[in-house]
Write an enzyme that holds these catalytic residues in place. Sequence first.
Site, PDB file in Angstrom:
ATOM      1  CG  ASP A   1       1.023   4.159  -4.561  1.00  0.00           C
ATOM      2  OD1 ASP A   1       1.872   3.889  -3.684  1.00  0.00           O
ATOM      3  OD2 ASP A   1      -0.209   4.097  -4.363  1.00  0.00           O
ATOM      4  CB  SER A   2       6.727   5.398  -3.013  1.00  0.00           C
ATOM      5  OG  SER A   2       7.364   4.424  -3.813  1.00  0.00           O
TER       6      SER A   2
ATOM      7  CG  ASP B   1       1.932   0.081  -5.466  1.00  0.00           C
ATOM      8  OD1 ASP B   1       1.901  -1.098  -5.065  1.00  0.00           O
ATOM      9  OD2 ASP B   1       2.456   1.007  -4.820  1.00  0.00           O
TER      10      ASP B   1
ATOM     11  CE  LYS C   1       2.891  -2.456  -2.789  1.00  0.00           C
ATOM     12  NZ  LYS C   1       2.132  -1.316  -2.245  1.00  0.00           N
TER      13      LYS C   1
ATOM     14  CD  GLU D   1      -1.786   1.668  -0.029  1.00  0.00           C
ATOM     15  OE1 GLU D   1      -2.586   2.259   0.727  1.00  0.00           O
ATOM     16  OE2 GLU D   1      -0.771   2.208  -0.511  1.00  0.00           O
TER      17      GLU D   1
ATOM     18  CD  GLU E   1       4.409   1.555   4.112  1.00  0.00           C
ATOM     19  OE1 GLU E   1       3.740   1.123   3.153  1.00  0.00           O
ATOM     20  OE2 GLU E   1       4.911   2.691   4.129  1.00  0.00           O
TER      21      GLU E   1
HETATM   22  O1  KIV Z   1       4.647   2.575  -3.018  1.00  0.00           O
HETATM   23  C1  KIV Z   1       5.576   1.977  -2.471  1.00  0.00           C
HETATM   24  O2  KIV Z   1       6.761   2.206  -2.719  1.00  0.00           O
HETATM   25  C2  KIV Z   1       5.246   0.935  -1.506  1.00  0.00           C
HETATM   26  C3  KIV Z   1       6.332   0.500  -0.564  1.00  0.00           C
HETATM   27  C4  KIV Z   1       6.521   1.526   0.475  1.00  0.00           C
HETATM   28  C5  KIV Z   1       6.047  -0.843   0.015  1.00  0.00           C
HETATM   29  O3  KIV Z   1       4.133   0.515  -1.439  1.00  0.00           O
END
Ligand code: KIV
Length: 273
Positions: free
Chosen positions: A56-57, A95, A124, A126, A191
Amino acid sequence: MSAQYASNTITPQKQTIMSLQALKQAGEKISCLTAYDATFAGLIQRAGIDVILVGDSLGMVVQGHDSTLRVTLDEMLYHTELVRRGAAESFIIADLTFMSDATPLLAAENAARLIQQGGARMVKLEGAKTETIAYMVDQGIPVCGHLGLLPQRIYQQGEYRVQGKSEQAAEQIISDALALEKAGIQLLILECVPAQLAANISQQLTIPVIGIGAGSECDGQVLVSYDMLGLSLTPPPRFTKNYMQQSASIFDALLAYHDDVKNGRFPTLAESF
Ligand code: KIV
């Protein structure tokens, strides 16, 4: 480097959760990069990178927001589909976006969309959400945990900074990691934590631990692809490296990153905490 790699394109390996586990057991590092579209994903796959993360970056590097919180599940689904189209053979993690995992049922339903419609192999989420994770795993959903700096908590934490520096904070992250493994995660991303803490967790867990800003002793490394290609409007975080500075093309930069991760040349102390 350019000519060498041009005549020596790596044949992508189809990774599975079992083969990633085997890499940890064999002591071979796992390489991972983020991707958000088909062309980048295709290049990353061709460079032999083991895992692609649709992070989600994308809210920051693609959409231009100042955090990851505004990415919606529909947007994540769209980008996961693009990445799958470009990298049909790759092990893709997607994510779960902010609040899309607010309850175990919601998390499982949204994960099912990312897997069934988007083509992700794993999702994934968090934080130490053990109840949610145990429920998802019970439904057959492969889950990757994410501890340390949690970008979806940026408004609670106030700033992006290294986590787990005090003894108490480090112990909390260790106990969360063990609890997540017990709940059924099959991969963990750590992270921005001190290298020694990440090394300790990687040794204690049987599942692969992939670090970003977490030192060289993790079982693998992940970077935001835009950061490692120098595509940034702001100064890059200390833990990343601009591979375009030594490469003649984006593809060469991807190959160099993969090679550095596999041979323990990235990260160095300069890119660690
Ligand atoms: O969203 C993302 O790109 C991430 C990485 C920084 C691990 O979670």
